[in-house]
Structure formats: C-alpha cells, structure tokens
Write an enzyme that holds these catalytic residues in place. Structure first.
Site, mmCIF file in Angstrom:
data_model
loop_
_atom_site.group_PDB
_atom_site.id
_atom_site.type_symbol
_atom_site.label_atom_id
_atom_site.label_comp_id
_atom_site.label_asym_id
_atom_site.label_seq_id
_atom_site.Cartn_x
_atom_site.Cartn_y
_atom_site.Cartn_z
ATOM 1 N N GLY A 204 -0.091 -1.454 -7.192
ATOM 2 C CA GLY A 204 -0.221 -1.091 -5.785
ATOM 3 C C GLY A 204 -1.066 -2.107 -5.028
ATOM 4 O O GLY A 204 -1.959 -2.739 -5.597
ATOM 5 N N GLY A 205 -0.765 -2.299 -3.755
ATOM 6 C CA GLY A 205 -1.557 -3.196 -2.913
ATOM 7 C C GLY A 205 -1.450 -4.630 -3.384
ATOM 8 O O GLY A 205 -0.358 -5.149 -3.607
ATOM 9 N N ASP A 206 -2.583 -5.273 -3.543
ATOM 10 C CA ASP A 206 -2.658 -6.632 -4.069
ATOM 11 C C ASP A 206 -3.346 -6.564 -5.440
ATOM 12 O O ASP A 206 -4.348 -5.868 -5.597
ATOM 13 C CB ASP A 206 -3.467 -7.519 -3.116
ATOM 14 C CG ASP A 206 -3.508 -8.948 -3.611
ATOM 15 O OD1 ASP A 206 -2.584 -9.705 -3.305
ATOM 16 O OD2 ASP A 206 -4.469 -9.312 -4.341
ATOM 17 N N LYS B 240 -2.585 4.909 -13.805
ATOM 18 C CA LYS B 240 -3.957 5.382 -13.988
ATOM 19 C C LYS B 240 -4.265 6.388 -12.908
ATOM 20 O O LYS B 240 -3.874 6.232 -11.773
ATOM 21 C CB LYS B 240 -4.946 4.233 -13.816
ATOM 22 C CG LYS B 240 -4.800 3.166 -14.828
ATOM 23 C CD LYS B 240 -5.587 1.973 -14.384
ATOM 24 C CE LYS B 240 -5.225 0.773 -15.232
ATOM 25 N NZ LYS B 240 -5.759 -0.455 -14.670
ATOM 26 N N GLY C 58 -2.378 5.724 3.709
ATOM 27 C CA GLY C 58 -2.063 4.706 4.698
ATOM 28 C C GLY C 58 -0.672 4.109 4.505
ATOM 29 O O GLY C 58 -0.244 3.870 3.377
ATOM 30 N N MET D 102 -11.652 3.487 -3.104
ATOM 31 C CA MET D 102 -12.104 4.463 -4.105
ATOM 32 C C MET D 102 -13.460 5.066 -3.729
ATOM 33 O O MET D 102 -14.302 5.293 -4.593
ATOM 34 C CB MET D 102 -12.194 3.793 -5.503
ATOM 35 C CG MET D 102 -10.884 3.179 -5.957
ATOM 36 S SD MET D 102 -11.028 2.160 -7.426
ATOM 37 C CE MET D 102 -11.592 0.603 -6.733
ATOM 38 N N ILE E 16 -7.149 -7.465 -5.728
ATOM 39 C CA ILE E 16 -8.178 -6.715 -5.001
ATOM 40 C C ILE E 16 -8.313 -5.349 -5.651
ATOM 41 O O ILE E 16 -7.440 -4.490 -5.508
ATOM 42 C CB ILE E 16 -7.836 -6.620 -3.499
ATOM 43 C CG1 ILE E 16 -7.695 -8.039 -2.979
ATOM 44 C CG2 ILE E 16 -8.910 -5.804 -2.766
ATOM 45 C CD1 ILE E 16 -7.952 -8.271 -1.551
ATOM 46 N N ASP F 126 2.273 0.801 -12.169
ATOM 47 C CA ASP F 126 1.157 1.725 -11.977
ATOM 48 C C ASP F 126 1.557 2.935 -11.145
ATOM 49 O O ASP F 126 2.623 2.979 -10.558
ATOM 50 C CB ASP F 126 0.007 1.010 -11.252
ATOM 51 C CG ASP F 126 -0.822 0.167 -12.195
ATOM 52 O OD1 ASP F 126 -0.589 0.237 -13.408
ATOM 53 O OD2 ASP F 126 -1.701 -0.564 -11.698
ATOM 54 N N THR G 17 -2.811 -5.699 0.673
ATOM 55 C CA THR G 17 -3.830 -4.795 0.148
ATOM 56 C C THR G 17 -4.022 -3.609 1.100
ATOM 57 O O THR G 17 -3.747 -3.711 2.303
ATOM 58 C CB THR G 17 -5.142 -5.570 -0.089
ATOM 59 O OG1 THR G 17 -6.030 -4.731 -0.823
ATOM 60 C CG2 THR G 17 -5.806 -6.004 1.203
ATOM 61 N N ALA G 18 -4.490 -2.487 0.539
ATOM 62 C CA ALA G 18 -4.636 -1.269 1.345
ATOM 63 C C ALA G 18 -5.478 -1.517 2.601
ATOM 64 O O ALA G 18 -5.159 -1.001 3.679
ATOM 65 C CB ALA G 18 -5.260 -0.151 0.502
ATOM 66 N N PRO H 276 0.774 -1.240 0.000
ATOM 67 C CA PRO H 276 0.000 0.000 0.000
ATOM 68 C C PRO H 276 0.808 1.294 0.000
ATOM 69 O O PRO H 276 0.239 2.361 -0.194
ATOM 70 C CB PRO H 276 -0.812 -0.106 1.287
ATOM 71 C CG PRO H 276 0.006 -0.957 2.186
ATOM 72 C CD PRO H 276 0.768 -1.904 1.307
HETATM 73 N N1 SAH Z 1 -5.048 -3.144 -5.609
HETATM 74 C C1 SAH Z 1 -5.041 -2.085 -4.615
HETATM 75 C C2 SAH Z 1 -6.274 -1.199 -4.706
HETATM 76 C C3 SAH Z 1 -6.328 -0.383 -5.982
HETATM 77 S S1 SAH Z 1 -7.754 0.628 -6.043
HETATM 78 C C4 SAH Z 1 -4.916 -2.707 -3.216
HETATM 79 O O1 SAH Z 1 -5.004 -3.935 -3.092
HETATM 80 O O2 SAH Z 1 -4.708 -1.955 -2.250
HETATM 81 C C5 SAH Z 1 -7.115 2.158 -5.443
HETATM 82 C C6 SAH Z 1 -7.716 2.475 -4.087
HETATM 83 O O3 SAH Z 1 -7.040 1.745 -3.069
HETATM 84 C C7 SAH Z 1 -7.598 3.918 -3.653
HETATM 85 O O4 SAH Z 1 -8.632 4.712 -4.215
HETATM 86 C C8 SAH Z 1 -7.751 3.805 -2.159
HETATM 87 O O5 SAH Z 1 -9.104 3.626 -1.790
HETATM 88 C C9 SAH Z 1 -7.029 2.493 -1.884
HETATM 89 N N2 SAH Z 1 -5.627 2.725 -1.486
HETATM 90 C C10 SAH Z 1 -4.517 2.339 -2.138
HETATM 91 N N3 SAH Z 1 -3.402 2.686 -1.450
HETATM 92 C C11 SAH Z 1 -3.828 3.298 -0.323
HETATM 93 C C12 SAH Z 1 -3.178 3.866 0.804
HETATM 94 N N4 SAH Z 1 -1.841 3.891 0.905
HETATM 95 N N5 SAH Z 1 -3.947 4.395 1.783
HETATM 96 C C13 SAH Z 1 -5.279 4.384 1.709
HETATM 97 N N6 SAH Z 1 -5.957 3.859 0.661
HETATM 98 C C14 SAH Z 1 -5.251 3.318 -0.338
#
Ligand code: SAH
Length: 250
Positions: free
Chosen positions: A96-98, A65, A207, A178, A101, A43, A126-127, A20
């Site tokens: 980003g994240g997973d 994006k 976060g 989002m 998800i 990304d 994931t976030a 995240p």
């Molecule tokens: N695949 C990613 C999510 C992508 S969608 C995952 O698994 O985390 C993008 C959304 O993820 C953002 O609009 C926000 O809601 C959330 N997000 C991603 N990084 C974040 C962070 N560091 N802190 C808070 N929300 C985050």
C-alpha cells in the site's frame, strides 16, 4: 532495466507501491509490471481492483499485516521473495502507498541485495500525499507551512522516542502514520514542546476511498477525534488543515 526486459534466468523482483486506496492512483509502470507478473506477493491495504490486474495464471500470495499482528513474519516474506525469484519468476511485491515510506521496502530489498537477486522499485503515492489531496489539504502553502514531516506513530513500541521539539514548530505540517492509538501521547508531547493547543488538526480516514471521512478540530481535541476514527487513518497537524473547508472536492 524493467521487469519486462530482464533476461536473467534468475527471476526479478519489482517492489511496487499500489497507492493509498483509489485504484486509479496506481502508476502506469506499476500497472504494467503487475500485468506481467508470475507471482504477486501483496499486503492488506492493496485494493481488489489492483490485484485483479494480475494475469489469471499469476500466483497470488497474501502476506498481509494487521496492526500489532503480522500474518507472515518479515523474514518469511523476505524468504518467499528470494525463493520465487530463484525459481526464475517475475515477482511483484505489492504494498500500500509507497514501499519506502513506513512500508519496510528497504528491509526486503536488503535481503534481495544480499542474495544477489535483481530488483527495481516502482514508487507509489504515499498516504500523506493521496489522502491530503483528496481531502483538499495542501501539505505546504505559502501562508501556512514551509515544511512537512512524515512521522510514524509506532515509535514508542519500537523503543525509540521522537525528537518532539523538532516537530513542534510553527509553519510546519506534521503527518502521522499509524497514529490513532498514540494520539494522546502525540498531543501531550507537541503541546509540552511548545505547539499551541489550538493548532488546527485533521484526521483523514480511508483517504482516497469512496468511504473517506475527514475529522477536524484543535490539537487539544485530537485524542477525542481519534476515538471516532477507524484505521487506516492519518493525523495531520498544522494550519493547512483549515483549508479543507474551502478546498474539499471529493
Ligand atoms: N507505505 C504506506 C504506509 C504504510 S503504514 C504509504 O506509503 O502510504 C500504514 C498507515 O498508513 C496506516 O496506519 C495509516 O496511517 C496510513 N494509511 C494508509 N492508507 C491510508 C488511507 N487510505 N487513508 C489514510 N491513511 C492511510
């Protein structure tokens, strides 16, 4: 099979979740495959420190994006992955994240599968897991929540509506990705479907990054809180969010 042992001339794609924000939250496996990559397709939400792990010879392709705006259309991203793999390259697709998800990882892999290209998936934090951990908000807790749901705030735009009554349940934690722009709609629907207007909520902005901020309030106040927050941010609804006061550490 890992990218390192893949012997095919055909190339290989590793779909890697970067976590995240805090670069230290990358997995050891993700770290290894990024270092071995010939091509990294990445990304917007991937940190510079993680990109810097790639070798100097690696080709770095940005396909980021922004909300409501796709730098590179999805089918073009899919095409880049296919082409680079066909050139025999070790490709890392970094998100980003997973990736599974709200990351469209499944769509990209479907194309690779249809084109007969080998791939692997390296999960990321994931976030919802990372941001709440750094905010001291346990997603479940025996006194507060026995279930947790991850929801996209983008549903309306996709023309699909959520089953709100299944979300508006006591002892349940909701995490909206989002969701900032849809916070008014989220509040309205949750209250209309029976969730108490006083249900505690939190918004976690940036976060796990040094600039992380946490906003707290009642569900009825969520849209106001959302106006103060910037993207990327998560909306967390449920009484677990009260624990932030006691458990915040970051
Ligand atoms: N695949 C990613 C999510 C992508 S969608 C995952 O698994 O985390 C993008 C959304 O993820 C953002 O609009 C926000 O809601 C959330 N997000 C991603 N990084 C974040 C962070 N560091 N802190 C808070 N929300 C985050």
């Amino acid at each position: 099979m890992t990218a390192l042992t893949s012997s095919s001339q055909q190339g290989f794609v590793s779909l890697v979740g970067a976590g995240p924000g805090d670069p230290d939250l990358l997995t050891v496996k993700g770290y290894r495959v990024i270092q071995a990559a010939d091509v990294v397709v990445y990304d917007r939400l991937v940190s510079q420190q993680i990109l810097a792990l790639a070798s100097e010879q690696a080709e770095m392709i940005y396909v980021g994006k922004k909300l409501d705006y796709h730098c590179v259309p999805q089918d073009q991203i899919n095409q880049i992955l296919v082409e680079k793999a066909r050139e025999g390259k070790n490709v890392v697709r970094l998100k980003g994240g997973d990736s599974f998800i709200f990351g469209r990882g499944g769509e990209e892999l479907e194309t690779l599968a249809e084109q007969g290209i080998s791939f692997e998936v390296v999960p990321g934090i994931t976030a919802a897991a990372g941001a709440t951990a750094y905010a001291g908000i346990p997603l479940t807790h025996r006194d507060h929540a026995q279930s947790v749901q991850f929801i996209t705030g983008h549903v309306q735009k996709d023309g699909r509506e959520i089953e709100w009554s299944s979300l508006a349940q006591p002892n349940n934690t909701l995490v909206f990705y989002m969701g900032l722009k849809q916070s008014g709609h989220i509040t309205e629907q949750l209250i209309a479907n029976g969730l108490d207007a006083n249900t505690p909520c939190a918004i976690i902005e940036n976060g796990t990054r040094s600039e992380q901020r946490v906003f707290q309030g009642a569900l009825s106040d969520l849209a106001n809180l959302a106006q103060q927050a910037i993207s990327p941010a998560l909306i967390v609804v449920g009484s677990v969010t009260q624990l932030h006061h006691k458990l915040k550490w970051f």
